[in-house]
Design a protein around this motif. Structure first.
Motif, PDB file in Angstrom:
ATOM      1  N   GLU A 162       0.695  -1.172   0.028  1.00 56.92           N
ATOM      2  CA  GLU A 162      -0.054   0.022   0.032  1.00 56.92           C
ATOM      3  C   GLU A 162       0.861   1.165   0.071  1.00 56.92           C
ATOM      4  O   GLU A 162       1.649   1.173   0.957  1.00 56.92           O
ATOM      5  CB  GLU A 162      -0.853   0.159   1.185  1.00 56.92           C
ATOM      6  CG  GLU A 162      -1.886  -0.996   1.161  1.00 56.92           C
ATOM      7  CD  GLU A 162      -3.133  -0.853   2.293  1.00 56.92           C
ATOM      8  OE1 GLU A 162      -4.025  -0.440   2.241  1.00 56.92           O
ATOM      9  OE2 GLU A 162      -2.481  -1.120   3.605  1.00 56.92           O
ATOM     10  N   CYS A 163       0.677   2.105  -0.860  1.00 55.74           N
ATOM     11  CA  CYS A 163       1.550   3.346  -1.071  1.00 55.74           C
ATOM     12  C   CYS A 163       0.513   4.561  -1.149  1.00 55.74           C
ATOM     13  O   CYS A 163      -0.049   4.823  -1.919  1.00 55.74           O
ATOM     14  CB  CYS A 163       2.285   3.277  -2.453  1.00 55.74           C
ATOM     15  SG  CYS A 163       3.368   4.806  -2.686  1.00 55.74           S
ATOM     16  N   PHE A 164       0.503   5.027   0.207  1.00 57.97           N
ATOM     17  CA  PHE A 164      -0.341   6.320   0.573  1.00 57.97           C
ATOM     18  C   PHE A 164       0.236   7.646   0.175  1.00 57.97           C
ATOM     19  O   PHE A 164      -0.343   8.687  -0.100  1.00 57.97           O
ATOM     20  CB  PHE A 164      -0.711   6.284   1.967  1.00 57.97           C
ATOM     21  CG  PHE A 164      -1.689   4.923   2.200  1.00 57.97           C
ATOM     22  CD1 PHE A 164      -2.911   5.068   1.791  1.00 57.97           C
ATOM     23  CD2 PHE A 164      -1.150   3.959   3.029  1.00 57.97           C
ATOM     24  CE1 PHE A 164      -3.885   3.771   2.130  1.00 57.97           C
ATOM     25  CE2 PHE A 164      -2.128   2.891   3.206  1.00 57.97           C
ATOM     26  CZ  PHE A 164      -3.338   2.947   2.711  1.00 57.97           C
ATOM     27  N   HIS A 165       1.911   7.629   0.506  1.00 58.19           N
ATOM     28  CA  HIS A 165       2.521   8.872   0.204  1.00 58.19           C
ATOM     29  C   HIS A 165       3.811   8.556  -0.711  1.00 58.19           C
ATOM     30  O   HIS A 165       4.125   7.188  -0.696  1.00 58.19           O
ATOM     31  CB  HIS A 165       2.861   9.362   1.596  1.00 58.19           C
ATOM     32  CG  HIS A 165       1.809   9.682   2.515  1.00 58.19           C
ATOM     33  ND1 HIS A 165       0.809  10.672   2.212  1.00 58.19           N
ATOM     34  CD2 HIS A 165       1.466   8.906   3.574  1.00 58.19           C
ATOM     35  CE1 HIS A 165       0.112  10.752   3.411  1.00 58.19           C
ATOM     36  NE2 HIS A 165       0.356   9.266   4.153  1.00 58.19           N
ATOM     37  N   HIS A 166       4.108   9.745  -1.247  1.00 59.56           N
ATOM     38  CA  HIS A 166       5.265   9.617  -2.334  1.00 59.56           C
ATOM     39  C   HIS A 166       6.534   8.447  -1.940  1.00 59.56           C
ATOM     40  O   HIS A 166       7.281   8.921  -0.841  1.00 59.56           O
ATOM     41  CB  HIS A 166       5.860  10.963  -2.584  1.00 59.56           C
ATOM     42  CG  HIS A 166       7.090  10.873  -3.731  1.00 59.56           C
ATOM     43  ND1 HIS A 166       8.215  10.901  -3.533  1.00 59.56           N
ATOM     44  CD2 HIS A 166       6.741  10.646  -5.191  1.00 59.56           C
ATOM     45  CE1 HIS A 166       8.928  11.223  -4.623  1.00 59.56           C
ATOM     46  NE2 HIS A 166       7.921  10.678  -5.388  1.00 59.56           N
ATOM     47  N   GLY A 167       6.698   7.464  -2.520  1.00 55.46           N
ATOM     48  CA  GLY A 167       7.754   6.687  -2.365  1.00 55.46           C
ATOM     49  C   GLY A 167       7.632   5.878  -0.985  1.00 55.46           C
ATOM     50  O   GLY A 167       8.862   5.432  -0.433  1.00 55.46           O
ATOM     51  N   ALA A 168       6.575   5.802  -0.376  1.00 57.30           N
ATOM     52  CA  ALA A 168       6.434   5.259   1.093  1.00 57.30           C
ATOM     53  C   ALA A 168       5.435   4.268   0.978  1.00 57.30           C
ATOM     54  O   ALA A 168       4.610   4.112   0.547  1.00 57.30           O
ATOM     55  CB  ALA A 168       6.001   6.147   2.211  1.00 57.30           C
ATOM     56  N   ILE A 169       6.181   2.912   1.397  1.00 59.03           N
ATOM     57  CA  ILE A 169       5.182   1.773   1.458  1.00 59.03           C
ATOM     58  C   ILE A 169       4.794   1.410   3.050  1.00 59.03           C
ATOM     59  O   ILE A 169       5.575   1.645   3.877  1.00 59.03           O
ATOM     60  CB  ILE A 169       5.939   0.420   1.178  1.00 59.03           C
ATOM     61  CG1 ILE A 169       6.563   0.613  -0.334  1.00 59.03           C
ATOM     62  CG2 ILE A 169       5.308  -0.610   1.060  1.00 59.03           C
ATOM     63  CD1 ILE A 169       5.343   0.921  -1.437  1.00 59.03           C
ATOM     64  N   ALA A 170       3.330   1.594   3.286  1.00 60.66           N
ATOM     65  CA  ALA A 170       2.872   1.461   4.572  1.00 60.66           C
ATOM     66  C   ALA A 170       3.195   0.056   4.994  1.00 60.66           C
ATOM     67  O   ALA A 170       3.598  -1.065   4.349  1.00 60.66           O
ATOM     68  CB  ALA A 170       1.628   1.601   4.379  1.00 60.66           C
TER      69      ALA A 170
END
Length: 278
Positions: A162-170
């Motif tokens: 899940e990627c909610f924010h730029h370049g970040a994987i939850a």
């Protein structure tokens, strides 16, 4: 990890070491038309039609990519979700009767799943979105999640990426017990700062010992229990930020994403069985 090439024209799979694997299902997104024998669009949630989930937000670019986009329609900012099966709670409930009685179960028509599977390695290679106005996900869901309190029987939502924010994987999540007051959660891992200009590979090895998650061939956490023994289906989804808030309106970032013409690209989805576990 083992690099396994299916075809020299496609990127290799990155499979866990110590196991012999055999491919059981895949889509390389070759050609120019989405294979509707493998995928359907998810349009409803919890018995209601979602106004921003549409059946034309995915196209194939002719270079082995499924291209997800957002666009404006009837004042809403829309995106698409693909699935290989169906959750029985999602379908719209239509008025009916139980025989001559004016009673009905609050469940819509059931659908035949296109592909469900149990233990195995599930893998997706994709290029993440660039902007903050929407998010993407690769996950598994049980067709009957929440039907009872035993996740072994009812199944588990498995959020591989899940990627909610730029370049970040939850953190990789497991949800079980349904989606009401009995819902429980386990999570592990997660990273920040991924390069969104290149493709990344996300995978989960689901077996009787639990779920082991991988990013670009590197282990990113393990959850031992609970474990679903229910066959589950695959989803690749995008959603516009804001619609899950109380006012159900797109965020200001969503309008910026719309203007920017951002894309989420999926190169392939593959499912493997461990030969020595069959």
């Amino acid at each position: 990890m083992q690099e396994i090439y299916l075809n020299p024209e496609h990127a290799p799979s990155l499979l866990p070491d110590g196991t012999k694997w055999t491919l059981v299902w895949n889509d390389e997104f070759d050609g120019t038309e989405l294979d509707r024998t493998k995928w359907d669009y998810r349009l409803s949630m919890m018995g209601k039609r979602h106004p921003t989930w549409v059946d034309d937000g995915v196209s194939l670019d002719g270079n082995s990519n499924a291209v997800f986009r957002i666009y404006e329609k009837d004042g809403e900012i829309c995106s698409s979700q693909l699935q290989t099966g169906y959750n029985y709670m999602d379908t719209i409930v239509e008025k009916s009767k139980f025989g001559a009685d004016d009673l009905q179960w609050p469940i819509g028509p059931l659908h035949q799943n296109k592909f469900t599977h149990g233990f195995g390695y599930y893998e997706c290679r994709c290029k993440l979105q660039e902007t903050e106005g929407w998010w993407s996900a690769f996950w598994l869901q049980s067709p009957i999640i929440g039907c009872c309190l035993d996740p072994k029987i009812a199944g588990i939502e498995v959020d591989v990426m899940e990627c909610f924010h730029h370049g970040a994987i939850a953190p990789h999540n497991l949800f079980f017990g349904g989606y009401g007051k009995d819902m429980q959660n386990r999570h592990v891992g997660g990273v920040k700062g991924l390069d969104t200009s290149v493709y990344h590979v996300f995978g989960v090895n689901w077996n009787a010992q639990g779920y082991t998650f991988y990013i670009d061939g590197q282990e990113d956490g393990h959850i031992e229990a609970p474990v679903s023994h229910q066959e589950q289906f695959i989803l690749i989804s995008t959603e516009v930020q804001g619609y899950r808030r109380e006012d159900h309106r797109p965020s200001s970032e969503a309008y910026q994403t719309l203007k920017a013409g951002d894309r989420f690209l999926v190169d392939y989805v593959r499912v493997y069985d461990a030969v020595n576990e069959k």
